[in-house]
Design a protein around this motif. Structure first.
Motif, PDB file in Angstrom:
ATOM      1  N   SER A 151     -13.513  11.541   0.596  1.00  0.00           N
ATOM      2  CA  SER A 151     -12.830  10.769  -0.449  1.00  0.00           C
ATOM      3  C   SER A 151     -13.645  10.291  -1.661  1.00  0.00           C
ATOM      4  O   SER A 151     -14.915   9.923  -1.194  1.00  0.00           O
ATOM      5  N   PRO A 152     -12.787   9.673  -2.707  1.00  0.00           N
ATOM      6  CA  PRO A 152     -14.484   9.406  -3.852  1.00  0.00           C
ATOM      7  C   PRO A 152     -15.220   8.199  -3.245  1.00  0.00           C
ATOM      8  O   PRO A 152     -15.858   7.910  -3.464  1.00  0.00           O
ATOM      9  N   ALA A 153     -13.541   7.058  -2.444  1.00  0.00           N
ATOM     10  CA  ALA A 153     -14.795   6.067  -1.725  1.00  0.00           C
ATOM     11  C   ALA A 153     -16.248   6.330  -0.908  1.00  0.00           C
ATOM     12  O   ALA A 153     -17.251   5.913  -1.095  1.00  0.00           O
ATOM     13  N   THR A 154     -15.988   6.811   0.070  1.00  0.00           N
ATOM     14  CA  THR A 154     -17.447   7.900   0.493  1.00  0.00           C
ATOM     15  C   THR A 154     -18.271   7.884  -0.192  1.00  0.00           C
ATOM     16  O   THR A 154     -19.474   8.801   0.476  1.00  0.00           O
ATOM     17  N   GLY A 159     -12.661   1.460  -4.063  1.00  0.00           N
ATOM     18  CA  GLY A 159     -11.541   0.744  -3.853  1.00  0.00           C
ATOM     19  C   GLY A 159     -10.380   2.650  -4.310  1.00  0.00           C
ATOM     20  O   GLY A 159      -9.511   2.246  -4.741  1.00  0.00           O
ATOM     21  N   ALA A 160     -11.255   3.776  -3.770  1.00  0.00           N
ATOM     22  CA  ALA A 160     -10.387   4.712  -4.124  1.00  0.00           C
ATOM     23  C   ALA A 160     -11.131   5.932  -3.117  1.00  0.00           C
ATOM     24  O   ALA A 160     -11.051   6.614  -3.890  1.00  0.00           O
ATOM     25  N   GLY A 161     -10.295   5.102  -1.788  1.00  0.00           N
ATOM     26  CA  GLY A 161     -10.485   5.297  -0.642  1.00  0.00           C
ATOM     27  C   GLY A 161      -9.299   6.587  -0.400  1.00  0.00           C
ATOM     28  O   GLY A 161      -8.692   6.838   0.468  1.00  0.00           O
ATOM     29  N   TYR A 162      -8.299   6.557  -1.431  1.00  0.00           N
ATOM     30  CA  TYR A 162      -7.886   7.994  -1.662  1.00  0.00           C
ATOM     31  C   TYR A 162      -7.739   9.357  -0.343  1.00  0.00           C
ATOM     32  O   TYR A 162      -8.172   9.972  -0.930  1.00  0.00           O
ATOM     33  N   GLY A 163      -6.547  10.075  -0.543  1.00  0.00           N
ATOM     34  CA  GLY A 163      -6.351  11.125   0.261  1.00  0.00           C
ATOM     35  C   GLY A 163      -5.754  11.013   1.524  1.00  0.00           C
ATOM     36  O   GLY A 163      -5.639  10.456   2.211  1.00  0.00           O
ATOM     37  N   PHE A 220      -3.152   3.368   0.054  1.00  0.00           N
ATOM     38  CA  PHE A 220      -3.919   3.158  -1.315  1.00  0.00           C
ATOM     39  C   PHE A 220      -2.788   3.281  -1.963  1.00  0.00           C
ATOM     40  O   PHE A 220      -1.749   4.207  -1.746  1.00  0.00           O
ATOM     41  N   VAL A 221      -2.233   2.695  -2.912  1.00  0.00           N
ATOM     42  CA  VAL A 221      -2.073   2.604  -3.220  1.00  0.00           C
ATOM     43  C   VAL A 221      -1.413   2.315  -5.111  1.00  0.00           C
ATOM     44  O   VAL A 221      -2.914   1.460  -5.860  1.00  0.00           O
ATOM     45  N   ARG A 222      -1.169   2.722  -6.526  1.00  0.00           N
ATOM     46  CA  ARG A 222      -0.764   2.778  -8.028  1.00  0.00           C
ATOM     47  C   ARG A 222       0.147   2.871  -8.038  1.00  0.00           C
ATOM     48  O   ARG A 222       1.096   2.936  -7.927  1.00  0.00           O
ATOM     49  N   THR A 223       0.261   1.149  -9.396  1.00  0.00           N
ATOM     50  CA  THR A 223       1.394   1.090  -9.881  1.00  0.00           C
ATOM     51  C   THR A 223       1.891   0.686 -11.144  1.00  0.00           C
ATOM     52  O   THR A 223       2.418   0.518 -12.184  1.00  0.00           O
ATOM     53  N   GLY A 224      -0.295   0.115 -11.632  1.00  0.00           N
ATOM     54  CA  GLY A 224      -0.664   0.744 -13.407  1.00  0.00           C
ATOM     55  C   GLY A 224      -1.449   1.860 -13.318  1.00  0.00           C
ATOM     56  O   GLY A 224      -2.171   2.605 -12.934  1.00  0.00           O
ATOM     57  N   GLY A 225      -0.922   2.457 -14.671  1.00  0.00           N
ATOM     58  CA  GLY A 225      -0.934   3.564 -14.889  1.00  0.00           C
ATOM     59  C   GLY A 225       0.429   4.499 -14.191  1.00  0.00           C
ATOM     60  O   GLY A 225       0.281   6.092 -15.332  1.00  0.00           O
ATOM     61  N   TYR A 226      -0.200   5.175 -12.789  1.00  0.00           N
ATOM     62  CA  TYR A 226       1.193   6.013 -12.480  1.00  0.00           C
ATOM     63  C   TYR A 226       1.368   5.081 -11.449  1.00  0.00           C
ATOM     64  O   TYR A 226       1.129   4.526 -11.156  1.00  0.00           O
ATOM     65  N   GLY A 228       1.874   6.044  -7.314  1.00  0.00           N
ATOM     66  CA  GLY A 228       2.008   6.502  -6.005  1.00  0.00           C
ATOM     67  C   GLY A 228       0.915   5.756  -4.965  1.00  0.00           C
ATOM     68  O   GLY A 228       0.945   4.879  -5.403  1.00  0.00           O
ATOM     69  N   ALA A 229       1.214   6.358  -3.990  1.00  0.00           N
ATOM     70  CA  ALA A 229       0.939   5.148  -2.720  1.00  0.00           C
ATOM     71  C   ALA A 229       1.052   6.440  -0.955  1.00  0.00           C
ATOM     72  O   ALA A 229       1.492   7.126  -1.126  1.00  0.00           O
ATOM     73  N   GLY A 230       0.396   5.547  -0.524  1.00  0.00           N
ATOM     74  CA  GLY A 230       0.401   6.847   0.833  1.00  0.00           C
ATOM     75  C   GLY A 230      -1.480   5.989   1.949  1.00  0.00           C
ATOM     76  O   GLY A 230      -2.286   5.660   1.170  1.00  0.00           O
ATOM     77  N   PRO A 231      -1.079   6.381   2.877  1.00  0.00           N
ATOM     78  CA  PRO A 231      -2.777   6.342   3.999  1.00  0.00           C
ATOM     79  C   PRO A 231      -3.201   6.968   3.446  1.00  0.00           C
ATOM     80  O   PRO A 231      -3.204   8.573   3.423  1.00  0.00           O
ATOM     81  N   ALA A 232      -4.749   6.332   3.716  1.00  0.00           N
ATOM     82  CA  ALA A 232      -5.871   6.723   3.383  1.00  0.00           C
ATOM     83  C   ALA A 232      -6.523   7.179   5.009  1.00  0.00           C
ATOM     84  O   ALA A 232      -6.986   6.430   5.414  1.00  0.00           O
ATOM     85  N   VAL A 233      -6.839   8.826   4.435  1.00  0.00           N
ATOM     86  CA  VAL A 233      -7.078   9.208   5.396  1.00  0.00           C
ATOM     87  C   VAL A 233      -9.122   8.099   5.814  1.00  0.00           C
ATOM     88  O   VAL A 233      -9.322   8.470   6.761  1.00  0.00           O
ATOM     89  N   ALA A 234      -9.662   8.704   4.797  1.00  0.00           N
ATOM     90  CA  ALA A 234     -11.530   8.220   4.702  1.00  0.00           C
ATOM     91  C   ALA A 234     -10.902   7.199   3.625  1.00  0.00           C
ATOM     92  O   ALA A 234     -12.058   7.077   2.514  1.00  0.00           O
ATOM     93  N   TRP A 235     -10.953   5.909   4.125  1.00  0.00           N
ATOM     94  CA  TRP A 235     -10.404   4.585   3.370  1.00  0.00           C
ATOM     95  C   TRP A 235     -12.403   4.349   2.366  1.00  0.00           C
ATOM     96  O   TRP A 235     -12.234   4.067   0.884  1.00  0.00           O
ATOM     97  N   GLU A 236     -13.120   4.142   3.542  1.00  0.00           N
ATOM     98  CA  GLU A 236     -14.021   3.483   2.644  1.00  0.00           C
ATOM     99  C   GLU A 236     -15.556   4.148   3.450  1.00  0.00           C
ATOM    100  O   GLU A 236     -16.675   4.389   2.981  1.00  0.00           O
ATOM    101  N   ALA A 237     -15.236   4.881   4.832  1.00  0.00           N
ATOM    102  CA  ALA A 237     -16.099   5.895   5.237  1.00  0.00           C
ATOM    103  C   ALA A 237     -15.829   7.142   6.085  1.00  0.00           C
ATOM    104  O   ALA A 237     -14.465   7.025   5.468  1.00  0.00           O
ATOM    105  N   PRO A 238     -15.952   8.544   6.179  1.00  0.00           N
ATOM    106  CA  PRO A 238     -15.797   9.748   5.748  1.00  0.00           C
ATOM    107  C   PRO A 238     -15.242   9.840   7.857  1.00  0.00           C
ATOM    108  O   PRO A 238     -15.733   8.784   8.814  1.00  0.00           O
TER     109      PRO A 238
END
Length: 276
Positions: A151-154, A159-163, A220-226, A228-238
């Motif tokens: 993910s971008p976090a890895t 804070g951008a461990g979305y996916g 992973f959740v966003r309420t500003g800008g857009y 969207g939300a979901g559980p993050a497969v690779a939040w901090e590490a691959p």
């Protein structure tokens, strides 16, 4: 196109995604997904993020190929559009009014087989709550070699461990409240559920997103800008998946035509766990 229904109401459509542009990482997705009163709670190809498509399995990166769509995060340089987009190709759909089953093949940027997914999506009426539940289960099998999810976090963006299983929610212009069990910051929380609420001109809506207690991934959740939300497969590490092993991803969304509070969300989540 396949539909899911509750009684005579169509509540979700399943699209194969084959006509999506390559740079959006083509994949099957659900849209529109609506409440029982007909309020849509998904969005596709919005101007802010053209690669967001309703509800889908949008893992960011597997073995260097992109399955989220759009630009890739390059540390110190930001997001860049790279030639690294894979695609998901769905096989025949077995469907009833309440369930969709499909085998999906993940192809890497060169068109080679990367993994096989067994996908099941169901719709269930919750009469005591005047709402319904959409459940998505993906079983990813590493049948072609070892897999590494990123993910971008890895890659260095904190804070951008979305996916993973991701729900792009309509109404980004509306104030949206996100709450988790026990309070606190929803982003990165390991609460088993996430509650999103909006007051719309057409009436209030709530979306309770729930994971199984046996496997809770950070939200992973966003309420500003857009929104969207979901559980993050690779939040901090691959995340590594050895050849022959499988990774199960689960997400249930309960759609309600009213606002609920966190106490009610906790009770609803407990009932969902008892039903599963």
């Amino acid at each position: 196109m396949t539909s899911l229904s509750i009684g005579t109401r169509e509540v979700a459509r399943y699209c194969d995604g084959r006509d999506m542009p390559t740079e959006l990482s083509p994949r099957p997705y659900l849209h529109p997904v609506s409440t029982l009163a007909g309020q849509p709670l998904t969005e596709v190809a919005p101007a802010d993020h053209r690669h967001h498509y309703g509800v889908s399995n949008a893992v960011v990166e597997i073995n260097g190929s992109m399955f989220w769509g759009g630009g890739s995060y390059v540390h110190s340089s930001g997001y860049q559009m790279l030639d690294n987009h894979g695609r998901q190709v769905g096989g025949p759909v077995e469907a009833t009014a309440h369930a969709i089953d499909q085998q999906v093949e993940f192809l890497d940027v060169d068109g080679h087989h990367l993994l096989t997914e067994q996908r099941r999506i169901t719709a269930e009426l919750l009469p005591a709550w005047d709402g319904w539940a959409l459940s998505w289960h993906s079983r990813l099998l590493a049948d072609s070699g070892d897999l590494t999810f990123g993910s971008p976090a890895t890659r260095g963006r904190v804070g951008a461990g979305y996916g993973g299983l991701f729900w792009r929610i309509s109404g980004d212009q509306l104030a949206t409240t996100a709450q988790v069990d026990g309070g606190g910051e929803p982003l990165g929380s390991t609460s088993p559920w996430l509650l999103l609420t909006q007051d719309r001109p057409t009436g209030p809506v709530s979306l309770l997103l729930a994971q199984s207690r046996t496997q809770v991934l950070p939200w992973f959740v966003r309420t500003g800008g857009y929104v969207g939300a979901g559980p993050a497969v690779a939040w901090e590490a691959p995340r590594h998946l050895p050849h022959g092993e499988q990774l199960d991803l689960h997400l249930t969304g309960v759609l309600l035509d009213r606002t609920i509070d966190t106490d009610t969300a906790r009770t609803l989540y407990t009932e969902l766990e008892q039903l599963s």
